[in-house]
Structure formats: structure tokens, C-alpha cells
Design a protein around this motif. Structure first.
Motif, mmCIF file in Angstrom:
data_model
loop_
_atom_site.group_PDB
_atom_site.id
_atom_site.type_symbol
_atom_site.label_atom_id
_atom_site.label_comp_id
_atom_site.label_asym_id
_atom_site.label_seq_id
_atom_site.Cartn_x
_atom_site.Cartn_y
_atom_site.Cartn_z
ATOM 1 N N ASP A 181 0.925 -1.308 -0.014
ATOM 2 C CA ASP A 181 -0.099 0.014 0.072
ATOM 3 C C ASP A 181 0.886 1.260 0.056
ATOM 4 O OD1 ASP A 181 -0.144 1.181 3.295
ATOM 5 O OD2 ASP A 181 0.629 -0.815 3.111
ATOM 6 N N GLY A 182 0.280 2.387 -0.457
ATOM 7 C CA GLY A 182 0.925 3.577 -0.716
ATOM 8 C C GLY A 182 1.510 4.323 0.598
ATOM 9 N N GLU A 183 0.800 3.969 1.826
ATOM 10 C CA GLU A 183 1.206 4.924 2.936
ATOM 11 C C GLU A 183 2.294 4.054 3.515
ATOM 12 O OE1 GLU A 183 -0.056 7.539 3.612
ATOM 13 O OE2 GLU A 183 -1.182 7.184 1.901
ATOM 14 N N SER A 200 -2.952 -14.820 11.593
ATOM 15 C CA SER A 200 -3.999 -15.322 12.506
ATOM 16 C C SER A 200 -5.180 -14.573 12.165
ATOM 17 C CB SER A 200 -3.599 -14.564 13.872
ATOM 18 O OG SER A 200 -4.528 -14.995 15.120
ATOM 19 N N GLY A 201 -6.243 -15.594 11.666
ATOM 20 C CA GLY A 201 -7.387 -15.131 11.362
ATOM 21 C C GLY A 201 -7.249 -14.709 9.747
ATOM 22 N N GLU A 202 -7.439 -13.350 9.680
ATOM 23 C CA GLU A 202 -7.590 -12.648 8.527
ATOM 24 C C GLU A 202 -6.658 -11.428 8.676
ATOM 25 O OE1 GLU A 202 -11.218 -10.916 7.129
ATOM 26 O OE2 GLU A 202 -12.054 -12.874 7.130
ATOM 27 N N ALA A 203 -5.673 -11.508 9.750
ATOM 28 C CA ALA A 203 -4.713 -10.284 9.985
ATOM 29 C C ALA A 203 -3.163 -10.784 10.199
ATOM 30 C CB ALA A 203 -4.996 -9.640 11.447
ATOM 31 N N PHE A 204 -2.346 -10.092 9.713
ATOM 32 C CA PHE A 204 -1.003 -10.427 9.606
ATOM 33 C C PHE A 204 -0.353 -9.880 10.906
ATOM 34 C CE2 PHE A 204 -1.969 -11.195 5.428
ATOM 35 C CZ PHE A 204 -1.303 -12.427 5.018
ATOM 36 N N THR A 205 0.590 -10.267 11.544
ATOM 37 C CA THR A 205 1.355 -10.051 12.820
ATOM 38 C C THR A 205 2.683 -10.291 12.164
ATOM 39 O OG1 THR A 205 -0.060 -10.999 14.334
ATOM 40 C CG2 THR A 205 2.235 -10.607 15.050
ATOM 41 N N TYR A 206 3.361 -8.626 12.382
ATOM 42 C CA TYR A 206 4.699 -8.396 11.752
ATOM 43 C C TYR A 206 5.762 -8.790 12.624
ATOM 44 C CZ TYR A 206 2.138 -7.178 7.497
ATOM 45 O OH TYR A 206 1.072 -7.144 6.480
ATOM 46 N N PRO A 207 7.235 -8.995 12.594
ATOM 47 C CA PRO A 207 8.258 -9.167 13.499
ATOM 48 C C PRO A 207 8.706 -7.751 13.834
ATOM 49 C CG PRO A 207 9.004 -9.839 11.142
ATOM 50 C CD PRO A 207 7.355 -9.662 10.983
ATOM 51 N N GLY A 242 -6.114 -3.029 8.662
ATOM 52 C CA GLY A 242 -6.837 -3.722 9.682
ATOM 53 C C GLY A 242 -8.242 -4.079 9.519
ATOM 54 N N GLY A 243 -8.522 -4.409 8.264
ATOM 55 C CA GLY A 243 -9.820 -4.651 7.882
ATOM 56 C C GLY A 243 -9.912 -4.799 6.383
ATOM 57 N N TYR A 244 -10.089 -3.924 5.403
ATOM 58 C CA TYR A 244 -10.506 -3.554 4.286
ATOM 59 C C TYR A 244 -9.437 -4.666 3.406
ATOM 60 C CZ TYR A 244 -12.068 -1.712 -0.305
ATOM 61 O OH TYR A 244 -12.550 -1.821 -1.435
ATOM 62 N N LEU A 245 -8.102 -4.215 3.459
ATOM 63 C CA LEU A 245 -7.289 -4.776 2.426
ATOM 64 C C LEU A 245 -7.207 -6.136 2.579
ATOM 65 C CD1 LEU A 245 -4.461 -2.106 2.690
ATOM 66 C CD2 LEU A 245 -6.312 -2.539 0.748
ATOM 67 N N ASP A 246 -7.218 -6.613 3.954
ATOM 68 C CA ASP A 246 -7.099 -8.004 4.271
ATOM 69 C C ASP A 246 -8.530 -8.643 3.624
ATOM 70 O OD1 ASP A 246 -4.770 -7.797 5.476
ATOM 71 O OD2 ASP A 246 -5.494 -7.478 7.811
ATOM 72 N N SER A 247 -9.609 -8.054 3.889
ATOM 73 C CA SER A 247 -10.664 -8.755 3.464
ATOM 74 C C SER A 247 -10.758 -9.011 1.817
ATOM 75 C CB SER A 247 -11.946 -7.864 3.628
ATOM 76 O OG SER A 247 -12.326 -7.849 5.093
ATOM 77 N N ALA A 261 -4.093 -16.363 -10.201
ATOM 78 C CA ALA A 261 -5.534 -16.218 -9.285
ATOM 79 C C ALA A 261 -5.110 -15.525 -8.259
ATOM 80 C CB ALA A 261 -5.656 -17.691 -8.996
ATOM 81 N N LYS A 262 -6.317 -14.622 -7.785
ATOM 82 C CA LYS A 262 -5.995 -13.810 -6.524
ATOM 83 C C LYS A 262 -7.261 -13.875 -5.787
ATOM 84 C CE LYS A 262 -4.019 -10.008 -6.738
ATOM 85 N NZ LYS A 262 -3.469 -8.497 -7.098
ATOM 86 N N PRO A 263 -7.354 -13.829 -4.558
ATOM 87 C CA PRO A 263 -8.441 -13.511 -3.698
ATOM 88 C C PRO A 263 -9.395 -12.251 -4.128
ATOM 89 C CG PRO A 263 -6.866 -14.338 -2.289
ATOM 90 C CD PRO A 263 -6.183 -13.869 -3.641
ATOM 91 N N GLU A 264 -8.868 -11.489 -4.640
ATOM 92 C CA GLU A 264 -9.403 -10.052 -4.706
ATOM 93 C C GLU A 264 -10.538 -10.355 -5.944
ATOM 94 O OE1 GLU A 264 -8.634 -5.700 -6.488
ATOM 95 O OE2 GLU A 264 -6.853 -6.831 -5.889
ATOM 96 N N PHE A 265 -10.026 -11.186 -7.047
ATOM 97 C CA PHE A 265 -10.969 -11.262 -8.139
ATOM 98 C C PHE A 265 -11.475 -12.594 -8.321
ATOM 99 C CE2 PHE A 265 -7.629 -8.245 -9.344
ATOM 100 C CZ PHE A 265 -8.514 -7.170 -9.341
ATOM 101 N N GLY A 266 -10.918 -13.642 -7.768
ATOM 102 C CA GLY A 266 -11.758 -14.977 -7.580
ATOM 103 C C GLY A 266 -11.881 -15.640 -8.769
#
Length: 551
Positions: free
Chosen positions: A57-59, A210-217, A434-439, A471-476
Motif C-alpha cells: 500500500d502507498g502509505e 492469525s485469522g485474516e490479520a498479519f502479525t509482523y516481526p 486492519g480490515g479492508y485490505l485483508d478482506s 489467481a487472486k482472492p481479490e478477483f476470485g
């Protein structure tokens, strides 16, 4: 036509030549010289973390670019290639080997020397990311190299064949086949060179899902270590404040600021009010409707050349109706894209005919915009047996993007277009990080979504290959014929043949219509009257080392 972007085509075409621009690099390094002071910049979203290889992501890129450097970079304000940590880059005849002559006297922020061994350590690290969590986040690396030494997910065969360090100042990258994306893609922020010492000390590859969220080192969150003009100082996640300090040991021209602070201010109105109050000295993505008033008030609204695509994404995996091309065509005809361009985007915004801007080689000029035609949309839905279609339409909050200045307003308009042709819309609003991009990118729980892309470099594959090359989850969807067509275009090294291959691929994409291209538009960055040295980039690749604040 964007002349700066067109100039890059010549640079790519000359990729079989030795590129020697060291003198230019030295003159283009910042003019700061360490004058001092602090700049607070209002960012529209929070960075996910600070390890560039995992960034999408850009930020995250905005902050990372200040701390890290790549072998090849882009001249300020353009998409033209320029030296970074390498002074020269020389391919062999078929593009399967690249030899880099490296800058000398460079050290990482932790004192580790930068040399060919450090370059090879980074390339080997990327190629050997250890698990699916890490590999799934290295999206740019996958897009360029195809896969990993040991694929933990559904990736292709890697074209990375190894890296050699014949001496301290020479690194040699070996590939199994050439790719037309090089040398331009060497400037990707994701390919920034990190300190091998810090990568090992702070468990850089210890990413978990974990679930749909990543934990970074720890490396990605607390100890990012590059060679750039700013070094990491702190990240207060609660307040959304990233603090960087000038790297006084920088190998080039030192930055003009003592400190550079990024404050996350998701609401555009709040960013504008803070600029007017003097609590920040600049912010990104002012609302197009505010440009004139900001200029009248004495602020500098710096327009970027348009180099982006905004699209309505369609996920075929969750909703069987969306796998029918007639339904996707109906959705395209239902959206009044001309109204979006005229009423919610900058004055020079244009309706997109395909998923790359006109300035990118490979643009198919014979493609026409999909017309706004609600009657045709209703007829297609009926023909497909989907007149009672219901969709879960996801859109982001707490963010403004270059191609999407106000996501809520854009969603509202598009959702109403869809309702007008009989589609029931269930809105799902989620925060950008924390939500949209992961979904959207990981879980694929959406039916429709809003997203877009600002090009990282002038290459059609950086747009359509990133979107639809696998193949990507974004477009399925899985369309091996399309995947193979894009892969063949990417492997084409001859510039004219490559452009023709991507033109045909763009026609194939629009016939299959995996999603709907909406618009391309020129975003802007705004700074206070006393800010000097900010150079707007079509790649949103602004470097703050050149910035000073006048008394």
C-alpha cells in the motif's frame, strides 16, 4: 501525453546498454544540506509496517522510501531511471543476467557496510521467504520473479537463479529468463536493500497470519534499517504518528530536515484544517474541490501527472452470478463513469477504457469506453437470470487514495447506479488497514469492492500483470489462457513486440471483463507556502530529503 513517462520508454528500450548516470545522481541529490527543522506531513492512512518486501500500500511505501533505497531509482518528478545504490546496471543480450556497479562508501543505519554481499543477501532472502504468510505478502516480488525457491502457496516457477558478488562493489543477478519489466522494476520500493545484520537480529521473516490479520516481526515494526537519508525513530500506533530523523551519516547529500513526522489524519477535511492552523506543513490528496481555495489562501497545490487507474473490483468466487460475463457487463453498463469523472474527481480526470493509463506502452487505443446504459444493464441481467442480484459491496474508510479521493462518496454514487438497474446492494464499510485490505486481498469475502493502482514504473505488466496475472482472492477467478497471455507479454524483451503483446492482452481483458475500469485522474499534494523543495511525482514517489522550510 505525459512526456516524463514517455521518456522512460526510451530508457527501457535502451536496457541492453550500459546505463551510467552517476553524475546526474549526484546533482539530483537533495539540496537540503542539513538546515534543520521539523516537517509534519498529514498522511491519509496508516502504514501497515516498514519492511518494504511485504508492502503493498502507498502509505507504507511513502514512509519506507525515506529510509530505504533501491539499486535503481527514478529521477525526481518523473518516471525516468536514475542511479540509486547502483551507479550502472548492465544486462547481457537476453536479459538473463544483470551486473550492478555499486556505490562505494555507503553504510546502513546500523553501521553495517553496504556491499555486493549485502545486495545478494537481500535477493536470496526474498527468494527464500519461508512460509505462506510471508510469501503471500511479497506481492511485488511474486509479480516480478514469479514465485519462490520453495513455494508455500499457489505460485509459479521462480525466474530467480541466484546472485553473485565477484567483488565488494559488483553484484550479479542471474535469471532463468528475461523479463521486459527490467530494468524499470529494479526501482520498486519493495526491492529496497535492508541491512543483513538487522534482518537477522530482528527476525525479519517471522511474519504470522492469525485469522485474516498479519502479525509482523520486530524488524518490520520497530527496527527497519536501510541506507536512506532518514532513519526510523518511532511509530506510535495509537496516535498514528511515525517519526523519522535525519541520517547524518548519509552517503549522499544529507536531508534538510532534522525530523520528518508523518501524522495519520484519515479525514481530508481534518487534514485541510490542520494545514490551515499550521499544525502540519503539508498533506496528500486534497479534495479536488478545495484546490482553488487552497491556492487562493497561499498554499502550494502541486499536481502530479496522472498515472493511475481506479476500478470497481468484482470477485467471482463468492457469488455464482458474478462468474457470468453478462452480469459483469451489466454492472459495467450500470455505472455512470462520466459523472464520476466530472463531479467527484479533478477537472482533467478521464473515463478509463482499460486497466492501464494512456501514457503506458501497451495501451490499446482502439478500445472504447463501456457506455453508461441502464437499459442494456437490465437486459443483460435478465438474460443471465440475475434480475434479483444481491451483492455485498465493500468500500474503505479512514483513507484517501490518489485515484479515490473520497471513497464513501464514490461508493454512494456507484451503489445508487447499481440499485437503479435492480441490483440490491449490501454496503460493507471497513477501515483501510486492519480490515479492508485483508478482506479484499487475503480473505476474498467481498462481492464488489473499490480499489485502484498508481503505477510504480512505466510497464503495462505493473498494472494488468499485478491485477490479472494469476489467481487472486481479490478477483476470485482462474483463466489460464489470460494468465498465459500476460506472462508471455511480460517475457517479451523487445519494446515494440512487448507493446503489441500488451495491447492484445488489454483487449482480451476487456472482453473477459474481470472487473470494471472506472477512471484515471491527476492527484495532488499540498504544502505550506514556506515549504521548499517538494517535487511531485507521477509515481507518488516524493522524497522528502530535498525539502526545507523557510523562516
Amino acid at each position: 501525453m505525459n512526456s516524463a513517462v514517455r521518456r522512460l520508454s526510451a530508457a527501457i528500450a535502451a536496457g541492453t546498454l550500459v546505463v551510467t548516470l552517476a553524475a546526474c545522481a549526484e546533482s539530483e541529490r537533495g539540496a537540503g544540506g542539513g538546515e534543520g527543522g521539523t516537517m509534519v506531513f498529514g498522511a491519509p492512512g496508516a502504514p501497515a509496517m516498514f519492511d518494504p518486501v511485504y508492502a503493498t500500500d502507498g502509505e507504507t511505501f511513502r514512509v519506507s522510501r525515506q529510509m530505504f533505497e533501491t539499486l535503481v531509482t527514478y529521477a525526481p518528478g518523473t518516471a525516468d531511471l536514475a542511479p540509486g545504490l547502483a551507479t550502472e546496471w548492465t544486462p547481457n543480450d537476453d536479459g538473463t543476467q544483470w551486473t550492478f556497479a555499486l556505490q562505494e562508501g555507503v553504510t546502513f543505519h546500523d553501521g553495517t557496510p553496504f556491499d555486493a554481499e549485502a545486495v545478494c543477501f537481500n535477493f536470496d532472502r526474498w527468494a527464500n521467504l519461508p512460509n505462506e504468510a510471508a510469501q503471500s505478502q511479497a506481492e511485488y516480488y511474486v509479480g516480478l520473479f514469479g514465485g519462490f525457491a520453495q513455494n508455500a502457496g499457489d505460485y509459479g516457477e521462480s525466474i530467480y537463479a541466484g546472485c553473485e558478488a565477484p567483488d565488494a562493489n559488483t553484484a550479479v543477478l542471474n535469471l532463468t529468463e528475461g523479463t521486459g519489466a527490467l530494468p524499470a522494476a529494479f526501482g520498486l520500493t519493495s526491492l529496497s536493500i535492508s541491512s543483513p545484520t538487522a534482518l537477522q537480529e530482528y527476525d525479519a521473516d517471522g511474519i504470522e497470519l492469525s485469522g485474516e490479520a498479519f502479525t509482523y516481526p520486530a524488524y518490520a515494526m520497530e527496527h527497519p534499517t536501510g541506507t536512506g537519508p532518514f532513519r526510523f525513530e518511532s511509530y506510535d500506533r495509537a496516535s498514528g504518528t511515525v517519526t523519522l530523523a535525519r541520517n547524518d551519516d548519509y552517503w549522499g547529500e544529507t536531508a534538510g530536515l532534522d525530523q520528518l513526522i508523518f501524522r495519520v489524519i484519515p479525514d481530508e477535511n481534518a487534514r485541510r484544517q490542520e494545514l490551515q492552523a499550521g499544525t502540519i506543513q503539508g498533506y496528500d490528496l486534497p479534495s479536488p474541490g478545495d484546490w482553488a481555495a487552497l491556492r487562493d489562501a497561499g498554499f502550494q497545490v502541486l499536481e502530479r501527472e496522472p498515472f493511475n487507474i481506479f476500478y470497481l473490483g468484482i470477485n467471482q468466487a463468492n457469488n455464482p452470478a458474478l462468474a457470468d460475463v453478462r452480469v459483469r457487463q451489466a454492472i459495467a453498463h450500470a455505472v455512470d463513469r462520466e459523472s464520476l469523472a466530472q463531479n467527484q474527481l479533478p477537472d482533467s480526470a478521464e473515463v478509463a477504457t482499460q486497466f492501464i493509463p494512456e501514457t503506458v506502452e501497451g495501451y490499446a487505443s482502439d478500445l472504447e469506453p463501456i457506455p453508461y446504459d441502464p437499459d442494456r444493464a437490465r437486459a443483460l441481467l435478465a438474460e443471465a437470470g440475475a434480475s434479483d442480484l444481491t451483492v455485498n459491496f465493500y468500500y474503505p474508510t479512514e483513507v484517501t487514495r490518489p485515484y479515490m479521493p473520497n471513497p464513501t462518496n464514490l461508493f454512494t454514487t456507484i451503489a445508487e447506479n447499481l440499485r437503479q438497474v435492480g441490483i440490491t446492494v449490501n454496503p460493507v464499510a471497513q477501515p483501510w488497514n486492519g480490515g479492508y485490505l485483508d478482506s479484499v486481498n487475503v480473505a476474498g469475502t467481498h462481492d464488489l469492492h473499490l480499489l485502484g493502482w498508481t503505477g510504480d514504473y512505466n510497464d503495462a505488466g505493473n498494472f494488468v500483470g499485478t491485477f490479472f496475472g494469476r489467481a487472486k482472492p481479490e478477483f476470485g477467478f482462474t483463466n489460464q489462457e489470460l494468465f498465459d497471455e500476460l506472462a508471455a507479454a511480460d517475457r517479451t524483451v523487445d519494446p515494440a513486440e512487448k507493446a503489441a503483446a500488451y495491447e492484445q492482452a488489454n483487449r482480451s481483458i476487456m472482453e473477459y471483463l474481470p472487473s470494471v475500469p472506472l477512471t484515471t485522474s491527476p492527484p495532488a499534494v499540498v504544502v505550506a507556502e514556506n515549504v521548499e523543495g517538494m517535487v511531485p511525482s507521477p509515481l507518488t514517489d516524493e522524497r522528502f530529503s530535498t525539502v526545507t522550510i523557510a523562516d
